[in-house]
Scaffold this active site. Structure first.
Site, PDB file in Angstrom:
ATOM      1  N   HIS B 118       0.878  -1.171   0.000  1.00 11.79           N
ATOM      2  CA  HIS B 118       0.000   0.000   0.000  1.00 11.79           C
ATOM      3  C   HIS B 118       0.924   1.232   0.000  1.00 11.79           C
ATOM      4  CE1 HIS B 118      -2.840   2.927   1.715  1.00 11.79           C
ATOM      5  NE2 HIS B 118      -3.809   2.079   1.404  1.00 11.79           N
ATOM      6  N   ASP B 195       3.314  -4.192   8.137  1.00 13.07           N
ATOM      7  CA  ASP B 195       2.107  -3.390   8.012  1.00 13.07           C
ATOM      8  C   ASP B 195       0.925  -4.321   8.266  1.00 13.07           C
ATOM      9  OD1 ASP B 195      -0.022  -1.846   7.377  1.00 13.07           O
ATOM     10  OD2 ASP B 195       0.491  -1.577   5.257  1.00 13.07           O
ATOM     11  N   GLN B 198      -4.191  -4.769   7.176  1.00 10.69           N
ATOM     12  CA  GLN B 198      -5.149  -5.777   6.708  1.00 10.69           C
ATOM     13  C   GLN B 198      -5.004  -7.094   7.463  1.00 10.69           C
ATOM     14  OE1 GLN B 198      -7.556  -5.180   4.718  1.00 10.69           O
ATOM     15  NE2 GLN B 198      -6.910  -3.312   3.680  1.00 10.69           N
ATOM     16  N   LYS B 221     -10.441  -0.363  10.418  1.00 11.04           N
ATOM     17  CA  LYS B 221     -10.617  -1.584   9.625  1.00 11.04           C
ATOM     18  C   LYS B 221     -10.989  -2.765  10.516  1.00 11.04           C
ATOM     19  CE  LYS B 221      -7.188  -0.192   6.173  1.00 11.04           C
ATOM     20  NZ  LYS B 221      -7.909   0.151   4.953  1.00 11.04           N
ATOM     21  N   CYS B 361      -4.617   2.155  -3.850  1.00 12.12           N
ATOM     22  CA  CYS B 361      -3.415   2.750  -3.243  1.00 12.12           C
ATOM     23  C   CYS B 361      -2.217   1.817  -3.385  1.00 12.12           C
ATOM     24  CB  CYS B 361      -3.626   3.097  -1.774  1.00 12.12           C
ATOM     25  SG  CYS B 361      -4.954   4.247  -1.506  1.00 12.12           S
TER      26      CYS B 361
HETATM   27  C1  LIG Z   1      -2.238  -2.853   3.564  1.00  8.73           C
HETATM   28  C2  LIG Z   1      -2.619  -1.487   4.007  1.00  8.73           C
HETATM   29  N1  LIG Z   1      -1.703  -0.710   4.587  1.00  8.73           N
HETATM   30  C3  LIG Z   1      -1.988   0.517   5.026  1.00  8.73           C
HETATM   31  C4  LIG Z   1      -3.240   1.050   4.887  1.00  8.73           C
HETATM   32  C5  LIG Z   1      -3.478   2.433   5.365  1.00  8.73           C
HETATM   33  O1  LIG Z   1      -4.441   2.479   6.343  1.00  8.73           O
HETATM   34  P1  LIG Z   1      -4.956   3.886   6.850  1.00  8.73           P
HETATM   35  O2  LIG Z   1      -5.531   4.570   5.656  1.00  8.73           O
HETATM   36  O3  LIG Z   1      -5.980   3.558   7.861  1.00  8.73           O
HETATM   37  O4  LIG Z   1      -3.783   4.611   7.397  1.00  8.73           O
HETATM   38  C6  LIG Z   1      -4.237   0.288   4.289  1.00  8.73           C
HETATM   39  C7  LIG Z   1      -5.610   0.811   4.148  1.00  8.73           C
HETATM   40  O5  LIG Z   1      -6.131   1.187   3.168  1.00  8.73           O
HETATM   41  C8  LIG Z   1      -3.920  -1.003   3.822  1.00  8.73           C
HETATM   42  O6  LIG Z   1      -4.828  -1.753   3.215  1.00  8.73           O
END
Ligand SMILES: Cc1ncc(COP(=O)(O)O)c(C=O)c1O
Lengths: 153, 410
Positions: B118, B195, B198, B221, B361
């Site tokens: 992401h 990270d 998910q 999430k 993203c």
């Molecule tokens: C794998 C992953 N990392 C990071 C994020 C970023 O999360 P947030 O937008 O809550 O900071 C997301 C969410 O879209 C994600 O799916």
């Protein structure tokens, strides 16, 4: 118009069987327009005569049905119009899909007026305006061969 | 067996049967228990936590620290102070990049990431690499999205300082070699940043077993509110790291020209904290614990199997990621021949079915898939389920899938 009717009656036809898709010989102007977030990507090519009339136009590229159909419908309306008329239509179209224009003006957009309901789909406004914005940048700002983006609206 | 109907009764937004919400990987829905916890905080004990010396402020502080304890226990952190509350996973990763990486990465060092990341777990490392003249090394997956332990092993060198990798890809599911990563990374003297945005919502996570150095996740999430998330980090690392943001609350003593910093975790929580949402996040975690991750995973797997089976019957549908439903973690990413994902999402929306379409993203991954899997567009559609989704919804979705090409003129 109901969403699926909009696709069935207008968008699908222009997307799958566009009249103006391809590359033209010796365009006077050519410009790449992109929506990075969607991956919509078009190359708009216009031919203007010495009186600034849009005598021909084509687009190439790929993207969602709305971006492609909208570019095709735009070319349907602006071919045969003067540069100033084309720019006025762009204003009308942009106003229409953002619900800021006077509906009495929509008729001038011909079939493109069918995209009025895009105003209810804010996420798709960028798709619908890609062709028009690219055309504006060409005719109003004299840009050619430089990318134009509709992001960050 | 999960009583999905009883669970759904807890979620106010799920009461309208017309809507199918299959965009859970973007953000989950919240049960009333979470909404009530936030409401109750503001109604009964609201005051600025950690500052006041009176009853309400003490109550707010207690609620906040209790929430931290719940989060710490949930991921099996050794100590509560290893949990730093932040706004979301993105902020957690930026904290690690600015505070840890900017002080520990030197010119010529290497930071290993995957093509799956992401943008939140890529842009911070791009920033560090640029600033420090370090090198970003990319791990590329196999065709089914999987990155093997062997691949990771061969990417790590004596110059590696950081390996930053997602636990679960928000596009392809459980495809990274998380289980034994720490051993490989630590053997090279590097740190492992996972990270968990998910991962943590969908599986039991034990940071001691994973032996990761950092883990980021977002409350929203996993049933919690937006605007709160957490960074887990090993205490020994946090102690040596400089503060990320500076200001109130994170100090010990301040003079005109200098300051000393508060103890962990407060050193990393500058300014008035988001106590109410931390309490909400903890309530979400308690809800998940009560349901149980075994049940959660089983339900997600069942739904994913229906989706994968249904899509298999549609010859013009291409599914990305592993063949095994168990590795999907609720996520099914796909494309339909000739149809742009945005149009797919728009016509499904007309059926009141919510899915995500676009680049998720993860633009480098889209570019990679476009090349590897000959995608027509640099985008995909993604249906993502959570334990409160039903089999009936999955079947409704597949029925609609069968009509999309017709709706789009084929
Ligand atoms: C794998 C992953 N990392 C990071 C994020 C970023 O999360 P947030 O937008 O809550 O900071 C997301 C969410 O879209 C994600 O799916």
């Amino acid at each position: 118009m109901e969403l699926k009717d909009l696709y069935r009656e207008i968008v699908n036809e222009h997307n799958l069987h566009p009249s103006h898709k391809g590359d033209m010989e010796q365009p006077s102007m050519i410009l790449n327009g992109v929506n990075p977030s969607c991956g919509d990507d078009i190359y708009l090519q216009l031919k203007l005569d010495e009186n600034d009339m849009v005598v021909d136009g084509m687009f190439n590229g790929s993207g969602c049905a709305i971006s492609q159909a909208s570019a095709d419908m735009m070319l349907d309306v602006i071919i045969g119009k003067s540069k100033d008329e084309a720019l006025k239509l762009a204003e009308t179209f942009m106003g229409m899909v953002r619900s800021t224009a006077d509906p009495s003006e929509f008729e001038a957009l011909e079939e493109a007026a069918a995209l009025e309901s895009i105003a209810h789909m804010p996420a798709r406004v960028k798709c619908a305006t890609l062709g028009w914005k690219t055309m504006q940048r060409m005719l109003r700002d004299g840009e050619s061969e430089t990318p134009v983006s509709t992001e960050n609206e | 067996m999960l009583d999905v109907n009883a669970i759904r009764a807890d979620f106010p937004i799920l009461q309208d049967p017309r809507y199918v919400y299959f965009d859970n990987a973007a953000t989950s829905q919240r049960p009333r228990q979470v909404l009530e916890a936030i409401d109750s905080f503001y109604r009964t004990t609201n005051a600025n936590p950690l500052r006041g010396l009176y009853e309400w402020s003490v109550g707010a502080t207690e609620a906040y620290e209790q929430a931290r304890h719940t989060v710490a226990e949930h991921v099996n952190a050794k100590e509560d102070c290893e949990i730093i509350f932040v706004r979301n996973a993105t902020e957690a990763l930026n904290l690690v990049a600015y505070s840890y990486a900017m002080t520990n990465v030197q010119e010529g060092d290497e930071i290993v990431v995957t093509v799956l990341e992401h943008h939140s777990n890529l842009l911070p490392w791009q920033m560090v690499a640029d600033a420090k003249k370090a090198k970003l090394i990319f791990l590329e997956p196999q065709e089914d999205g999987i990155i093997t332990e062997e691949m990771l092993k061969s990417a790590i060198t004596s110059k590696t300082k950081i390996v930053a990798m997602t636990m679960v890809s928000n596009v392809l599911g459980k495809v990274t070699p998380v289980a034994n990563a720490a051993k490989l990374v630590h053997a090279a003297g590097a740190v492992l940043v996972l990270d968990g945005a998910q991962g943590v919502p969908h599986q039991a996570v034990d940071v001691q077993k994973l032996d990761c150095d950092f883990l980021s996740f977002s409350g929203h999430k996993m049933l919690g509110p937006m605007g709160i998330g957490a960074l887990y980090a090993k205490k020994a690392l946090l102690e040596k790291m400089p503060p990320f943001l500076r200001g109130g609350e994170m100090i010990e003593y301040v003079t005109r020209n200098s300051a000393t910093y508060a103890e962990l975790p407060h050193k990393f929580e500058a300014g008035t904290v988001n106590a109410a949402d931390a309490v909400g996040m903890a309530a979400g975690i308690k809800y998940l614990q009560q349901v149980g991750f075994e049940e959660i995973e089983a339900q997600e797997q069942k739904l994913v199997s229906i989706l994968l089976e249904g899509m298999k019957q549609l010859p013009y549908v291409q599914v990305y990621g592993p063949a095994d439903a168990a590795l999907h973690s609720g996520i099914v990413t796909f494309n339909i021949e000739g149809c742009h994902p945005h149009d797919i999402s728009t016509v499904l929306d007309d059926e009141h079915i919510a899915i995500r379409a676009g680049h998720h993203c993860a633009q480098p991954l889209m570019e990679y898939l476009q090349e590897k899997c000959h995608m027509e567009f640099r985008a995909t559609a993604r249906a993502s389920v959570y334990f409160y989704n039903t089999e009936e919804e999955a079947h409704r979705f597949i029925d609609a899938m069968g009509k999309i090409r017709k709706w789009l003129g084929f």
